[in-house]
Scaffold this motif. Structure first.
Motif, PDB file in Angstrom:
ATOM      1  N   GLN A  63       0.819  -1.210   0.000  1.00  0.00           N
ATOM      2  CA  GLN A  63       0.000   0.000   0.000  1.00  0.00           C
ATOM      3  C   GLN A  63       0.853   1.260   0.000  1.00  0.00           C
ATOM      4  O   GLN A  63       0.425   2.298  -0.514  1.00  0.00           O
ATOM      5  N   HIS A  64       2.041   1.171   0.554  1.00  0.00           N
ATOM      6  CA  HIS A  64       2.943   2.323   0.549  1.00  0.00           C
ATOM      7  C   HIS A  64       3.363   2.669  -0.877  1.00  0.00           C
ATOM      8  O   HIS A  64       3.410   3.853  -1.248  1.00  0.00           O
ATOM      9  N   HIS A  65       3.655   1.650  -1.676  1.00  0.00           N
ATOM     10  CA  HIS A  65       4.109   1.887  -3.044  1.00  0.00           C
ATOM     11  C   HIS A  65       2.943   2.082  -4.008  1.00  0.00           C
ATOM     12  O   HIS A  65       2.995   2.948  -4.890  1.00  0.00           O
ATOM     13  N   TYR A  66       1.912   1.284  -3.856  1.00  0.00           N
ATOM     14  CA  TYR A  66       0.753   1.334  -4.754  1.00  0.00           C
ATOM     15  C   TYR A  66      -0.513   1.235  -3.903  1.00  0.00           C
ATOM     16  O   TYR A  66      -0.973   0.133  -3.583  1.00  0.00           O
ATOM     17  N   PRO A  67      -1.108   2.365  -3.529  1.00  0.00           N
ATOM     18  CA  PRO A  67      -2.206   2.394  -2.554  1.00  0.00           C
ATOM     19  C   PRO A  67      -3.452   1.599  -2.954  1.00  0.00           C
ATOM     20  O   PRO A  67      -4.143   1.062  -2.097  1.00  0.00           O
ATOM     21  N   THR A  68      -3.757   1.528  -4.263  1.00  0.00           N
ATOM     22  CA  THR A  68      -4.972   0.851  -4.697  1.00  0.00           C
ATOM     23  C   THR A  68      -4.663  -0.128  -5.830  1.00  0.00           C
ATOM     24  O   THR A  68      -3.590  -0.088  -6.447  1.00  0.00           O
ATOM     25  N   LYS A  69      -5.623  -0.961  -6.127  1.00  0.00           N
ATOM     26  CA  LYS A  69      -5.471  -1.926  -7.214  1.00  0.00           C
ATOM     27  C   LYS A  69      -5.280  -1.214  -8.545  1.00  0.00           C
ATOM     28  O   LYS A  69      -4.449  -1.633  -9.371  1.00  0.00           O
ATOM     29  N   MET A  70      -6.017  -0.134  -8.787  1.00  0.00           N
ATOM     30  CA  MET A  70      -5.918   0.564 -10.050  1.00  0.00           C
ATOM     31  C   MET A  70      -4.550   1.228 -10.217  1.00  0.00           C
ATOM     32  O   MET A  70      -3.978   1.219 -11.310  1.00  0.00           O
ATOM     33  N   VAL A  71      -4.025   1.801  -9.134  1.00  0.00           N
ATOM     34  CA  VAL A  71      -2.690   2.407  -9.199  1.00  0.00           C
ATOM     35  C   VAL A  71      -1.652   1.325  -9.493  1.00  0.00           C
ATOM     36  O   VAL A  71      -0.733   1.523 -10.296  1.00  0.00           O
TER      37      VAL A  71
END
Length: 223
Positions: A63-71
């Protein structure tokens, strides 16, 4: 005092470099795990929890690197496109001289279309048809892939004499054909050899349009 200051500066620089390397490795693992999930589980089965598990990182780190599935998927898409281009150009560069021609290039392109990264991209393109959140991300996916193919073709065959407006349309047709062949290949692995037969004919036609270096242009004059 000056020596101590230089040591602290050097230590700080090394620490930042180590952190950047660690961050890059973590992101690379997450992006590779995303590709695996898309191929193995499909879009609906891909979750940030499963990606983190396959990447071997904590949910907090993910979550730190990519907060959401879409990101996460947006980053994976960019990673896949660049990786495909680099892999193709590298593979072509190490071909033996006798295969460094349009036939060899098409063989490599077919390998790319059958590879796992291409399957991941295909999964996103198909899923975007019915997913309102995913669709904007993939809306120009085909055009971006075509642009990569066009740029690669021009780098590999800079001396081709094809009309400027002919190349993009021909590559678009080739792309559409390979997409269809790759979908069928994913289902039957060309058990009856039909896809191989199509590829042989495509290469026969391509050799007429893009002769090998040092050989005369075999195309009819009116073409």
């Amino acid at each position: 005092m000056a020596v101590s200051s230089r040591r602290r500066h050097r230590h700080g620089s090394e620490s930042r470099r180590t952190q950047q390397e660690r961050r890059s490795r973590t992101r690379a693992r997450l992006l590779e795990a995303t590709t695996e999930c898309l191929v193995d589980l499909g879009w609906s089965g891909t979750s940030t929890t499963e990606v983190a598990r396959r990447a071997g990182v904590s949910r907090g780190a993910q979550q730190h690197h990519y907060p959401t599935k879409m990101v996460l998927v947006a980053a994976a898409l960019e990673h896949l496109l660049e990786a495909q281009r680099l892999a193709y150009e590298t593979a072509f560069a190490v071909l033996p001289p006798e295969r460094r021609n349009v036939s060899g290039a098409l063989d490599l392109l077919w390998e790319v279309f059958r590879g796992r990264p291409a399957k991941a991209l295909m999964e996103l393109a198909v899923a975007a048809r019915t997913d309102d959140e995913l669709r904007p991300l993939c809306l120009d996916l085909n055009e971006r892939i075509l642009q990569v193919i066009l740029e690669t073709f021009e780098r590999l065959f800079p001396e081709n004499t094809l009309p400027a407006d002919f190349v993009p349309t021909t590559l678009r047709a080739l792309f559409a054909m390979f997409v269809g062949l790759s979908i069928q290949n994913a289902l039957d692995d060309d058990a009856d050899g039909h896809q191989a037969a199509v590829l042989r004919q495509v290469k026969d036609v391509a050799r007429l349009m893009v002769p090998e270096p040092g050989k005369p242009d075999a195309r009819p004059a009116e073409h």
